[in-house]
Every structure is written in C-alpha cells, then in structure tokens.
Design an enzyme around this catalytic site. Structure first.
Site, mmCIF file in Angstrom:
data_model
loop_
_atom_site.group_PDB
_atom_site.id
_atom_site.type_symbol
_atom_site.label_atom_id
_atom_site.label_comp_id
_atom_site.label_asym_id
_atom_site.label_seq_id
_atom_site.Cartn_x
_atom_site.Cartn_y
_atom_site.Cartn_z
ATOM 1 N N GLN A 78 -43.981 -38.683 -76.982
ATOM 2 C CA GLN A 78 -44.916 -38.756 -78.100
ATOM 3 C C GLN A 78 -45.699 -40.067 -78.041
ATOM 4 O O GLN A 78 -46.900 -40.104 -78.338
ATOM 5 C CB GLN A 78 -44.154 -38.652 -79.422
ATOM 6 C CG GLN A 78 -44.924 -37.924 -80.494
ATOM 7 C CD GLN A 78 -44.136 -37.764 -81.762
ATOM 8 O OE1 GLN A 78 -43.470 -38.689 -82.215
ATOM 9 N NE2 GLN A 78 -44.213 -36.593 -82.362
ATOM 10 N N HIS A 88 -58.979 -46.928 -75.795
ATOM 11 C CA HIS A 88 -58.841 -48.380 -75.727
ATOM 12 C C HIS A 88 -58.315 -48.713 -74.335
ATOM 13 O O HIS A 88 -57.126 -48.701 -74.078
ATOM 14 C CB HIS A 88 -57.889 -48.878 -76.816
ATOM 15 C CG HIS A 88 -58.194 -48.290 -78.153
ATOM 16 N ND1 HIS A 88 -57.230 -47.813 -78.998
ATOM 17 C CD2 HIS A 88 -59.383 -48.040 -78.774
ATOM 18 C CE1 HIS A 88 -57.781 -47.340 -80.094
ATOM 19 N NE2 HIS A 88 -59.092 -47.461 -79.980
ATOM 20 N N GLU A 95 -42.465 -46.281 -65.833
ATOM 21 C CA GLU A 95 -41.218 -45.742 -66.368
ATOM 22 C C GLU A 95 -40.174 -45.571 -65.274
ATOM 23 O O GLU A 95 -40.508 -45.241 -64.134
ATOM 24 C CB GLU A 95 -41.527 -44.387 -67.019
ATOM 25 C CG GLU A 95 -40.366 -43.729 -67.727
ATOM 26 C CD GLU A 95 -40.802 -42.444 -68.410
ATOM 27 O OE1 GLU A 95 -40.144 -41.408 -68.187
ATOM 28 O OE2 GLU A 95 -41.819 -42.472 -69.147
ATOM 29 N N SER A 97 -37.335 -43.807 -63.112
ATOM 30 C CA SER A 97 -37.311 -42.426 -62.640
ATOM 31 C C SER A 97 -35.938 -42.074 -62.105
ATOM 32 O O SER A 97 -35.348 -42.827 -61.327
ATOM 33 C CB SER A 97 -38.348 -42.228 -61.528
ATOM 34 O OG SER A 97 -38.200 -40.949 -60.936
ATOM 35 N N ARG A 99 -35.475 -39.950 -60.003
ATOM 36 C CA ARG A 99 -35.581 -39.660 -58.570
ATOM 37 C C ARG A 99 -34.880 -40.756 -57.781
ATOM 38 O O ARG A 99 -34.420 -40.535 -56.667
ATOM 39 C CB ARG A 99 -37.043 -39.591 -58.130
ATOM 40 C CG ARG A 99 -37.822 -38.404 -58.655
ATOM 41 C CD ARG A 99 -39.196 -38.348 -58.012
ATOM 42 N NE ARG A 99 -39.091 -38.128 -56.577
ATOM 43 C CZ ARG A 99 -40.075 -38.364 -55.718
ATOM 44 N NH1 ARG A 99 -41.228 -38.847 -56.154
ATOM 45 N NH2 ARG A 99 -39.911 -38.127 -54.433
ATOM 46 N N ARG A 167 -30.899 -34.145 -61.458
ATOM 47 C CA ARG A 167 -31.284 -34.485 -62.830
ATOM 48 C C ARG A 167 -31.654 -33.264 -63.660
ATOM 49 O O ARG A 167 -31.715 -33.339 -64.893
ATOM 50 C CB ARG A 167 -32.454 -35.478 -62.818
ATOM 51 C CG ARG A 167 -33.706 -34.924 -62.164
ATOM 52 C CD ARG A 167 -34.830 -35.942 -62.117
ATOM 53 N NE ARG A 167 -35.947 -35.464 -61.303
ATOM 54 C CZ ARG A 167 -37.136 -36.027 -61.242
ATOM 55 N NH1 ARG A 167 -37.383 -37.115 -61.947
ATOM 56 N NH2 ARG A 167 -38.093 -35.538 -60.469
ATOM 57 N N ARG A 195 -48.304 -43.889 -85.720
ATOM 58 C CA ARG A 195 -46.862 -43.645 -85.746
ATOM 59 C C ARG A 195 -46.125 -44.298 -86.902
ATOM 60 O O ARG A 195 -44.941 -44.032 -87.095
ATOM 61 C CB ARG A 195 -46.233 -44.089 -84.417
ATOM 62 C CG ARG A 195 -46.745 -43.317 -83.209
ATOM 63 C CD ARG A 195 -46.395 -41.838 -83.306
ATOM 64 N NE ARG A 195 -47.488 -41.047 -83.839
ATOM 65 C CZ ARG A 195 -47.381 -39.804 -84.245
ATOM 66 N NH1 ARG A 195 -46.227 -39.177 -84.201
ATOM 67 N NH2 ARG A 195 -48.415 -39.156 -84.710
#
Length: 231
Positions: A78, A88, A95, A97, A99, A167, A195
């Site tokens: 989100q 902007h 992030e 991972s 993997r 995973r 938010r």
C-alpha cells in the site's frame, strides 16, 4: 543517525539520513532573487507558509529523507502504491528479496483484541473490533497457517529447492519485508496526507504516524504547513 520507532508487533520505521531543513526550503525559493538566509526567522516562516498555501511546492523537493522500514507486505504494497502514483519525482525504493535472503521469516499476527469487522457501508476498510473470544480463534488459526507455511518452506529449502521458489510456501500478506525509502519532503508529506487519514487502513496509519514523528523535529515548520491531517 539511528532514530527508530517500533510499529505493530515486530515492525519499525528508522530514519537513516536527512538532507536539508526548513532553511533549505527557504533558500531554494529565494535563489530566484539571489538571496540566502543563514538562520530561520519569522520572515522565512511566513515564506514557507506562503509556498505551501499557494501550491509552490518545488522548494520542498530540495530536502530529502531516507527511511528503513520493516513492515508486513500488506502495508509495504500500500505504501508502494503511493510512491509509484506520485508525481513528486526522485523517490527511490529498494527492498530485501527472498530470492537471495533466507533469514528467519517474521509474520504480523493480530492479537485477539485487534481483529476488526467488515464495514457496513463500504467495500473496503474495516469496522469495529470483533468479540475478543472470536478474535482469539482467528489469531490461533492464523498462527497455525503460518506455522504450516514455514514448515513447508524450510522443508523445500532443505531438499534443495531454490529460495526464489521455496518462498511460494510462505503466507505472503502478513510476512514482514524490509525496505529503504528515500523521498523528497514533498513526497513524504504526500504519503502522510494519504495514510494519516482516518479512513485509511489502521496498520499503515501506524506507520504514517511513525514517519510523521521522525520528520517533525527535522522540518517543524514545513511539515505542519504541508500536512493536512492532524496526528
């Protein structure tokens, strides 16, 4: 810099880097007239208020902040939605991972008194909390589901399946992910305005409150002028 606020059961927001201050906003605006302030005064504060009120937002993009966030996937996605949907520019997102990372997975599991009912008049969001005894049943069921998924994941790894496929056995939406988010001050306040709203998902509201608390001391004037929602 290591300013950190814990969120939910195992999550957190950490402010890792800041470039600029309210003074940076002022000087970015005044460069048009070849002017520069060395210390924020009342005239500068009035300028920040004018810029925010009239929608002259480019000076707020000359200040940037970097955060490390550890959040359930349902929160991270989100959050990401408002990054890619923002005009902007110069936001960055990296992030972890699965993997490559096989660290012990962590999952967000609501406590018995944290489960919420579906809203009566909307297709999204949530209503009031449900009965605590019924909530305890859902907490136990979720814990069993997570435990089964972790067992299947570890079994696949131990039998030689690559991490990027193993995973698939992990329950996704409640699993914590870690990411770095770097954004302009304007982009950060765009996220906060979206938010911190009372009708946003409760869990991401908690992350937005943490972001606000970390940003406020660094940009006390700008954050109040750009953020429309009270915290």
């Amino acid at each position: 810099m290591n300013e950190k606020i814990n969120v939910l059961d195992n999550g957190y927001v950490r402010l890792t880097n800041v470039m600029g201050s309210d003074l940076s906003v002022v000087n970015s605006a005044r460069v048009s007239y070849d002017k520069e302030s060395t210390e924020l005064d009342e005239k500068d504060i009035r300028l920040i208020k004018f810029l925010a009120r009239e929608g002259h937002t480019s000076p707020f993009r000359h200040a940037t902040l970097q955060f490390e966030v550890y959040a359930p996937l349902m929160v991270a996605r989100q959050h990401w939605k408002y990054i890619v949907g923002s005009d902007h520019t110069m936001d960055a997102w990296n992030e972890s991972s699965r993997r490559y990372v096989t660290e012990e997975p962590m999952f967000y599991i609501p406590q018995a008194d944290e489960w919420r009912s579906a809203p009566e008049n909307s297709k999204q969001g949530s209503g009031s909390t449900i009965d605590i005894d019924e909530g305890a049943d859902f907490t136990e069921e979720l814990m069993d589901f997570v435990e089964k998924g972790e067992w299947l994941y570890n079994d696949a790894i131990s039998r030689g399946i690559c991490a990027e496929q193993a995973r698939l056995f992990l329950p996704a939406y409640g699993m914590y992910v870690r990411y770095y988010w770097t954004a302009s001050l304007q982009s950060v306040t765009h996220f906060l305005n979206q938010r911190l709203a009372h009708d946003s998902q409760v869990e991401i509201q908690e992350y937005a409150k943490a972001v606000y608390s970390l940003v406020k001391p660094k940009f006390p004037i700008s954050i109040d002028e750009l953020t429309r929602t009270e915290v």
